[in-house]
Write a protein that holds these residues in place. Sequence first.
Motif: not given
Length: 570
Positions: A502-510, A519-527
């Motif tokens: 029930n959650i996708t395209d989670i933003p994350f960063f270092i 220093y690094l950022e992206d998105k992760i996660g799919n159903e």
Amino acid sequence: MKRYIIAAAAALAAAALAVTTASAAVSFTADDLRGLGDHIIGRAGGTPVDVDGDSVVDTFDLVAMRKMFDHTGNFSEQTVPLTEDNVKYTGRNYYDAEKDIAWLVLSGSSVDFVVNGRSAEITINGDYGISNGAEQSPRYAVLVDGEVILDELLTEKQKTVKLFEGSEPRIAHVSVIHLSEANNGAVGVSGLTADTDISVPVVPEPKKELSIEFIGDSITCAYGVEGKDQYESFKTATENFMKSYAYLTAKKLDADYSSVSYSGYGIVSGYSGSGNKEAGSLIPDYYDVIGRPADYKKTWDHSAHKYDVIVINLGTNDNTYVSKQPDTRSEEFTNGYIDFLGKVHEAHPEAYIICTLGTMGCTELCPSIEKAVTSFRSSTGFDRIMFYQSATQDMNDGLGSDWHPNETTQRKSAYVLADKICQALGLESDQQGLDVAADVTLRTVTSDTAMMSDYFNDWDKSYYVTTVTGGSGRGSIQTITSGIELKKNGKYKLGITLKTENITDIPFFIRNTETGKVYLEDKIGNEENDTVFEKEFTLPEDAECEIVFMIGGADSSRFTLQKLSLLRIS
């Protein structure tokens, strides 16, 4: 600068074998050359010799001495005894003066030397171990200039091994190493013969700046490291100390080493299939002798062997006994561990002691070891001691014989231990091959109306966050992994395995923990499936970092961080 000077002195010593300048007759031995070199670099036990008569002992004297080791052009065969005057002993070896045989007794024991000549050979000798059968006899290797020229099981009483041959003299660095363990027999080396035209054709390899003693069981012996899988039984053919974490750690840190290790041994009990105490297989009983086998059960001179670090990796076999009655036997194990720490510290009072356990599991004994370390530190005032829990072997990496660690696991263990040794001694760690996210701290924080619960699974190191109310946006719930030390210009590979509901395209960063710099950022996660994410990046500066996952904004969601790694690849 110190490391450079040592390397230069070692090179000068080795160069004594290659000098072609004409000069006076030889009047010094290889031991004299080594002693002068040690004195010049400030190593204890060095011998000052004013060779050139200028009333100053310096590098020029070393140069003058090495010129006395001349090529004459008159070749003849010379046989050199394998004493410590002529070769370097690594580990616990025994020299039988009557038979002129150097016995390589314990795992990883070796003789190392530099030889100059047109050809050279050695004789390999077997003891009772040659009668063990084809799969249980001692295994050894011969290396010339770092390359393995022979790796075999010793099934003969005696054989000659040609190291090299040719029409012109050459310098060769030679090592003969015992790859299996003491209880299966030792490997004898004798008859070191060179066709040479210099008076001193063989000198020991120089000692290294750092020295480590490893104390352990089958894991340290590299039991089954080359086994095809966990269902294959033990045989010496798959035991290779050069693939042990101990050997690999020493090699990575450019250190001398010694290993006191026996498969199935422990502190208060050896391996027990019944749960009853196995009192005949205890490392403390054999720490003060060269080796357990009767022929080598001779007093080991601790005072003649100094170590900067002593690593104790014991408890895996004890656990087969302790786990049956943990309420009483855990205390017995702790007390036995404290006693052994006292024995080790008495033998080597200046050495830093690093204790570890966990490669094959048995982590329920870790609190007992921590208690022993704390008690020993408190009672003695000795604070140069630490404990860390080794990462349990990953089934995805494969296993060696009888569920023992394979080469991949041993190598990973070496990366971690090398870093721990650097931390202990205040040395700079290169982090090479190290998963710097292995010991991160995980926590989840909320803001505004967000509500969640979290759970960390200690068995597989996975982290679960269940959201009840997601709050106003992604930043309302943040999962943070902290305690990550990254180095300037280090190239890292980030690996994440994630499962979400029930959650996708989670933003994350270092980001930098202190400055907030990202220093690094992206998105992760799919159903649909578990997400496996990998990405490489280079850090522009030294920084303590954290990885932040923004998982808010969705009610009734699940976030499972199944695996997180941050491996330094260059």
